[in-house]
Design a protein around this motif. Structure first.
Motif, mmCIF file in Angstrom:
data_model
loop_
_atom_site.group_PDB
_atom_site.id
_atom_site.type_symbol
_atom_site.label_atom_id
_atom_site.label_comp_id
_atom_site.label_asym_id
_atom_site.label_seq_id
_atom_site.Cartn_x
_atom_site.Cartn_y
_atom_site.Cartn_z
ATOM 1 N N PHE A 1 -7.829 1.372 5.092
ATOM 2 C CA PHE A 1 -8.454 0.146 4.591
ATOM 3 C C PHE A 1 -7.413 -0.937 4.331
ATOM 4 O O PHE A 1 -6.406 -0.694 3.684
ATOM 5 C CB PHE A 1 -9.201 0.470 3.289
ATOM 6 C CG PHE A 1 -9.975 -0.680 2.708
ATOM 7 C CD1 PHE A 1 -10.993 -1.286 3.428
ATOM 8 C CD2 PHE A 1 -9.678 -1.164 1.444
ATOM 9 C CE1 PHE A 1 -11.720 -2.342 2.888
ATOM 10 C CE2 PHE A 1 -10.395 -2.219 0.898
ATOM 11 C CZ PHE A 1 -11.419 -2.806 1.624
ATOM 12 N N GLN A 2 -7.662 -2.150 4.851
ATOM 13 C CA GLN A 2 -6.726 -3.254 4.658
ATOM 14 C C GLN A 2 -7.389 -4.437 3.972
ATOM 15 O O GLN A 2 -6.788 -5.508 3.847
ATOM 16 C CB GLN A 2 -6.155 -3.718 6.014
ATOM 17 C CG GLN A 2 -5.458 -2.608 6.775
ATOM 18 C CD GLN A 2 -4.768 -3.100 8.034
ATOM 19 O OE1 GLN A 2 -4.453 -4.283 8.163
ATOM 20 N NE2 GLN A 2 -4.528 -2.204 8.973
ATOM 21 N N GLY A 3 -8.653 -4.278 3.577
ATOM 22 C CA GLY A 3 -9.388 -5.408 3.011
ATOM 23 C C GLY A 3 -9.079 -5.628 1.543
ATOM 24 O O GLY A 3 -8.166 -5.038 0.964
ATOM 25 N N VAL B 1 -2.521 1.644 4.691
ATOM 26 C CA VAL B 1 -1.111 1.250 4.804
ATOM 27 C C VAL B 1 -1.023 0.262 5.950
ATOM 28 O O VAL B 1 -1.617 0.493 7.008
ATOM 29 C CB VAL B 1 -0.202 2.479 5.085
ATOM 30 C CG1 VAL B 1 1.231 2.033 5.385
ATOM 31 C CG2 VAL B 1 -0.207 3.445 3.908
ATOM 32 N N TYR B 2 -0.339 -0.852 5.737
ATOM 33 C CA TYR B 2 -0.249 -1.811 6.839
ATOM 34 C C TYR B 2 0.940 -2.754 6.670
ATOM 35 O O TYR B 2 1.329 -3.107 5.559
ATOM 36 C CB TYR B 2 -1.544 -2.612 6.993
ATOM 37 C CG TYR B 2 -2.012 -3.304 5.730
ATOM 38 C CD1 TYR B 2 -2.653 -2.585 4.723
ATOM 39 C CD2 TYR B 2 -1.815 -4.668 5.548
ATOM 40 C CE1 TYR B 2 -3.085 -3.206 3.566
ATOM 41 C CE2 TYR B 2 -2.249 -5.299 4.394
ATOM 42 C CZ TYR B 2 -2.887 -4.557 3.410
ATOM 43 O OH TYR B 2 -3.305 -5.172 2.257
ATOM 44 N N GLY B 3 1.484 -3.136 7.834
ATOM 45 C CA GLY B 3 2.575 -4.099 7.865
ATOM 46 C C GLY B 3 3.009 -4.306 9.305
ATOM 47 O O GLY B 3 2.882 -3.401 10.126
ATOM 48 N N GLY B 4 3.501 -5.512 9.634
ATOM 49 C CA GLY B 4 4.023 -5.792 10.968
ATOM 50 C C GLY B 4 2.943 -5.984 12.005
ATOM 51 O O GLY B 4 1.799 -6.311 11.690
ATOM 52 N N PHE B 5 3.311 -5.729 13.244
ATOM 53 C CA PHE B 5 2.471 -6.043 14.399
ATOM 54 C C PHE B 5 1.438 -4.947 14.651
ATOM 55 O O PHE B 5 1.771 -3.776 14.696
ATOM 56 C CB PHE B 5 3.379 -6.213 15.621
ATOM 57 C CG PHE B 5 2.658 -6.643 16.875
ATOM 58 C CD1 PHE B 5 1.989 -7.853 16.922
ATOM 59 C CD2 PHE B 5 2.658 -5.838 17.999
ATOM 60 C CE1 PHE B 5 1.339 -8.261 18.076
ATOM 61 C CE2 PHE B 5 2.008 -6.229 19.157
ATOM 62 C CZ PHE B 5 1.346 -7.447 19.195
ATOM 63 N N GLN B 6 0.183 -5.346 14.793
ATOM 64 C CA GLN B 6 -0.882 -4.380 15.045
ATOM 65 C C GLN B 6 -1.605 -4.660 16.358
ATOM 66 O O GLN B 6 -2.601 -4.026 16.675
ATOM 67 C CB GLN B 6 -1.905 -4.395 13.897
ATOM 68 C CG GLN B 6 -1.282 -4.108 12.548
ATOM 69 C CD GLN B 6 -2.313 -3.993 11.431
ATOM 70 O OE1 GLN B 6 -3.474 -3.729 11.676
ATOM 71 N NE2 GLN B 6 -1.877 -4.190 10.209
#
Lengths: 451, 451
Positions: B307-309, A303-308
């Protein structure tokens, strides 16, 4: 020379060869590694040739190639098709590897590398077992075919067509597969079930640009809020999947099956401690072995989105993403499951969020009958080498092609696993315990002689 | 020469100078940019010196330096402290910038660069307005002090101590700040309110290693499941924050205040279209201007784990992370709010998840009385240059130090903003409309002559 002495003599050379193969980063999911995947296929073909196999070919497909070879000089004897794969999983997070994933390293009797146990290390055993019999005895007690593919980790999109087009060439009395694990050190297992798999990617888009949380916060949709709200609807608090229809086709667990699972005497407390967990977690009313062997699951893999980055960034992100896979059991239809998840996501889509769903892999679960002689003889072979009879188990993982292989070739799948459950497959520090490297070679020789 | 002609003559030189400053990547949040931040401070000091200011100093702090300068040769006249900041926000996602953030570029009458409007471009106007009066008239109509800090984007951790230690040196009749925006092109505004801010980072840890979703899926906690479940509890479906106590200290919106907001004639439909949104979203019963000007918000700025790839990775991640900021209004106490959020997260923490919370920035909201003469004269100055009287507004953003500045120096804060709401501050393609660059210089000159 007995086989134990033969393999002891060859051990250093065998490990050197395997390490050569493991150092090729044949990651099938990443297009940047296409050439590495090709090199790994050619390496397999060359090694099969040197082992004495015939008709060796690297068969091109729309994706990665399939390596075929055979040795068919035992008329009247059964034919065994040995299946495996030379592709591997991605390796991130790279920083968690103690030694680089493609620089194989032996420590403490374990061979560390991506692919060590899944599956280069295990299919390598079969090549070397066949080579050993040919070198020692000049002939094989059975007919042998090898089919080693390069797309198992991406759900084998091109193997079904190859199987269909080559049914006669691949015809066999059993499909022999080593891509699973012992129950634990010294306790061999033959898997009679694999979970199915389906995958999807979910994206949420809101505004056409990232926005300042001061000027806009509280007045516009936030893609991350929408995504976490949506993803949180997928499970209830007890970990059960909340998608309507998800459990259709899941068999009721009979007392017989529960008894069979209980035979494993699985130590949940040890697992919990090994993983550093306060508690295990899953559907109520099932043991860990039942949850992973006989129940489906829906997992967020990313899961990903925005500032990391470091510190704070007061941004309202315009997009957010999730990667999801399900493991399926019984008669669950991966296509139907993906449709139900899609319907669930659409129905629960938060206000102001644009939803995109990309469906991916699809594979049915697989189950076979442990009373088949080809499976019973596998248990005999294990008993000879390990001194204890293999248990018949259900494996939580998926080898999407097994159901297809067994169905198209109309032959039972014999899953003799030589891995161990804690060998970090698909994770950093994957390794292969060399005790099972040694015993695996002997067990395969025994099996080929028994059938 | 009248000021309009003077600034027209100097325009190319001024823009060249500003672009030089903008090309220094003074990102205060990233320690790798520490030297750049120092260079930007020195650049400000040199420019103040060349403008004719006195007692110029780069004052070191525990973090980034504060630049001070003054010109105190108007006895009996008011003293104006001009506050601004030379630090900027991070720039990712870098691939969305049309031209690189630290290679300033003028297109279509707009100057593009990180910091162009927030805040280098705006504080630069003050330096050049003061320089213009000195060059044209040899003296200033008021006493002027500059205080330009390098930590505004990280909530000014070191300015309060500097203010306390230098109360006499910084004493002033008004604090003049240009770090906000016009309502829209041609519609000036003076902000009489800023939202407060608090921030925190949340991490969930489950197993001590990433796990294979086949072997373990359904039987162990997944850090991402736990995180999205936890984050989803922070808002209800209408976007209202669900944290107990969060709305304590939020003033009831009076009809007078609603009327004042309504004067802006804010076009919600145009905003919705500009942002490419199907609908705006926020607390029920409030307009966009009220939601951002008079209501608090809790925003997820970043969420990540697993995982973001490219493709699929069947992993159960062992950790997942979220970055959160709140905008506060009225008497909301940032410390109390962080405590309430912490209590909420602990109370809702899912089974098997280890929760870590790191609290960050804290700043109260700020409100001032628009009837103060120093604010009324700012409206007069705007009227002279823009031909229309500035509206008194509440800004959704935070300049955490404004409340402290006004309180410690016991002086009203006069927020004359020359930005525009669509200038992408904190986002890719930040820019500054040069129409307000030109009018801003004249408005500041007018203001210094009026007070």
């Amino acid at each position: 020379m007995d086989y134990q002495s033969y393999f002891a003599n060859q051990r250093d050379e065998h490990l050197k060869e395997l390490q050569e193969w493991l150092s090729i980063p044949s990651i099938s999911a990443l297009s940047a590694h296409k050439e590495d995947v090709n090199r790994a296929a050619q390496w397999a073909a060359d090694t099969l040739t040197r082992a004495g196999l015939e008709h060796v070919e690297v068969h091109p497909t729309a994706g990665h190639p399939i390596v075929y070879a055979d040795h068919l000089h035992a008329p009247g004897k059964p034919t065994i098709l040995i299946y495996g794969h030379y592709d591997v999983q991605p390796v991130d997070p790279l920083n968690l590897w103690e030694t680089p994933p493609f620089e194989p390293s032996i420590r403490d009797g374990k061979l560390y590398a991506r692919g060590a146990t899944d599956d280069k290390g295990q299919i390598f055993l079969h090549i070397k077992a066949v080579e050993a019999i040919l070198k020692q005895e000049g002939e094989l007690p059975v007919n042998v075919k090898f089919c080693i593919e390069g797309e198992e980790e991406v759900s084998s999109p091109n193997l079904p067509l190859f199987l269909n087009d080559n049914q006669e060439k691949l015809a066999a009395d059993a499909v022999l597969i080593s891509d699973t694990a012992l129950l634990e050190k010294g306790k061999p297992a033959i898997s009679t079930g694999l979970r199915g798999l389906c995958s999807l990617e979910v994206s949420i888009n809101t505004a056409n640009t990232d926005l300042h949380s001061g000027s806009f916060g509280g007045g516009v949709p936030n893609a991350l809020h929408a995504l976490v709200e949506l993803l949180a609807t997928l499970h209830d608090k007890q970990g059960r999947v909340s998608v309507d229809g998800f459990y259709e086709g899941v068999p009721v667990l009979s007392q017989d099956m529960r008894d069979e699972f209980a035979k494993q005497n699985f130590n949940e407390d040890k697992l919990r401690q090994d993983l550093g967990l306060d508690e295990l977690f899953g559907e109520e009313g099932f043991t860990f072995v039942e949850r992973t062997g006989a129940r489906p699951t829906l997992e967020l893999n990313g899961v990903y989105g925005g500032f990391q980055g470091e510190g704070t960034k007061t941004v309202i992100p315009k997009e957010a993403h999730a990667k999801i896979t399900c493991r399926l059991v019984g008669d669950q239809d991966p296509e139907y499951i993906l449709d139900r998840i899609e319907a669930h996501l659409i129905a629960n889509n938060p206000i102001g969020a644009k939803l995109t769903i990309v469906k991916g892999e699809k594979a049915f679960a697989f189950n076979t009958d442990h009373s088949h002689p080809m499976l019973q003889k596998a248990a005999d072979a294990f008993e000879k080498v390990y001194g204890t009879r293999a248990l018949f188990t259900k494996d939580g993982g998926s080898i999407p092609i097994v159901a297809t292989l067994s169905h198209v070739l109309n032959a039972p799948a014999v899953m003799m696993g030589f891995g161990l459950p804690d060998e970090n497959l698909h994770a950093p520090n994957e390794h292969f315990n060399l005790e099972n490297f040694d015993k695996g070679l002997l067990t395969i020789v025994e099996y080929l002689k028994l059938v």
